[in-house]
Write a protein that holds these residues in place. Structure first.
Motif, PDB file in Angstrom:
ATOM      1  N   ASP A   9       0.854  -1.192   0.000  1.00 48.31           N
ATOM      2  CA  ASP A   9       0.000   0.000   0.000  1.00 48.31           C
ATOM      3  C   ASP A   9       0.891   1.242   0.000  1.00 48.31           C
ATOM      4  O   ASP A   9       1.631   1.477   0.958  1.00 48.31           O
ATOM      5  N   PRO A  10       0.835   2.056  -1.070  1.00 44.43           N
ATOM      6  CA  PRO A  10       1.681   3.253  -1.126  1.00 44.43           C
ATOM      7  C   PRO A  10       1.485   4.201   0.058  1.00 44.43           C
ATOM      8  O   PRO A  10       2.447   4.825   0.509  1.00 44.43           O
ATOM      9  N   ALA A  11       0.268   4.303   0.595  1.00 44.76           N
ATOM     10  CA  ALA A  11       0.024   5.198   1.734  1.00 44.76           C
ATOM     11  C   ALA A  11       0.762   4.707   2.982  1.00 44.76           C
ATOM     12  O   ALA A  11       1.317   5.502   3.748  1.00 44.76           O
ATOM     13  N   ARG A  26       4.702  11.594   0.198  1.00 49.20           N
ATOM     14  CA  ARG A  26       3.444  11.042  -0.314  1.00 49.20           C
ATOM     15  C   ARG A  26       3.790  10.186  -1.519  1.00 49.20           C
ATOM     16  O   ARG A  26       4.667  10.541  -2.305  1.00 49.20           O
ATOM     17  N   ALA A  28       2.039   7.553  -4.619  1.00 46.19           N
ATOM     18  CA  ALA A  28       0.914   6.924  -5.308  1.00 46.19           C
ATOM     19  C   ALA A  28       1.393   5.596  -5.889  1.00 46.19           C
ATOM     20  O   ALA A  28       2.594   5.354  -6.023  1.00 46.19           O
ATOM     21  N   ALA A  29       0.456   4.754  -6.250  1.00 47.76           N
ATOM     22  CA  ALA A  29       0.811   3.482  -6.885  1.00 47.76           C
ATOM     23  C   ALA A  29       1.514   3.760  -8.209  1.00 47.76           C
ATOM     24  O   ALA A  29       1.183   4.722  -8.908  1.00 47.76           O
ATOM     25  N   THR A  31       2.417   3.766 -12.057  1.00 42.53           N
ATOM     26  CA  THR A  31       1.532   3.732 -13.218  1.00 42.53           C
ATOM     27  C   THR A  31       1.978   2.628 -14.175  1.00 42.53           C
ATOM     28  O   THR A  31       3.101   2.147 -14.106  1.00 42.53           O
ATOM     29  N   GLY A 127       4.221   9.943  -9.011  1.00 47.27           N
ATOM     30  CA  GLY A 127       3.437   9.749  -7.795  1.00 47.27           C
ATOM     31  C   GLY A 127       4.195   9.973  -6.515  1.00 47.27           C
ATOM     32  O   GLY A 127       3.656   9.802  -5.420  1.00 47.27           O
ATOM     33  N   ARG A 129       5.874  12.454  -3.950  1.00 44.69           N
ATOM     34  CA  ARG A 129       5.888  13.855  -3.513  1.00 44.69           C
ATOM     35  C   ARG A 129       6.652  13.940  -2.197  1.00 44.69           C
ATOM     36  O   ARG A 129       6.354  13.208  -1.260  1.00 44.69           O
TER      37      ARG A 129
END
Length: 132
Positions: A9-11, A26, A28-29, A31, A127, A129
């Motif tokens: 889980d990226p989070a 931060r 994100a998955a 791409t 993704g 940050r």
């Protein structure tokens, strides 16, 4: 080696990176569907303590190391990828894409062809940050 903490889980990975590095991260998955997040482990790069984030890429391992650093990369070996100009190099069969992002140095490494590793960079970099 591989992850000491399994995480997909990226989070969850971003929260651990924030805790360890002391800077807001931060994530994100990736791409494109061919790059899968698998976990994290302590790391060191350019003399700084950091974190390695592991990805599976078509059955191969790619590692993204993030460390606080004030190092500058040489001007040669930079290539145009999307909006940035990361430093691309190889040592034997292992290729590297290095760039600065906020207060961190990021190094993506893997035993992949240069086009494949730069494709992984393009899958994860948008993704990612770092900072406020």
């Amino acid at each position: 080696s591989g992850p000491t903490e399994r995480a997909t889980d990226p989070a969850v990975v971003a929260a651990r990176l924030t805790d360890i590095l002391g800077v807001r991260v931060r994530m994100a998955a990736p791409t494109g569907g061919r790059v899968r997040l698998t976990g994290i482990a302590p790391s060191a790069l350019l003399g700084g303590k950091g974190v390695a984030v592991f990805f599976e890429v078509d059955g191969n391992l790619a590692t993204l190391s993030l460390v606080p650093a004030a190092q500058r990369f040489p001007r040669e070996n930079r290539v145009r990828l999307a909006r940035g100009r990361p430093y691309v190099t190889a040592v034997g069969e292992t290729r590297f894409v290095l760039w600065r992002q906020g207060p961190l140095v990021c190094a993506l490494a893997g035993d992949l062809s240069e086009p494949r590793l730069t494709a992984v960079f393009l899958a994860i970099r948008p993704g990612l940050r770092i900072g406020s």
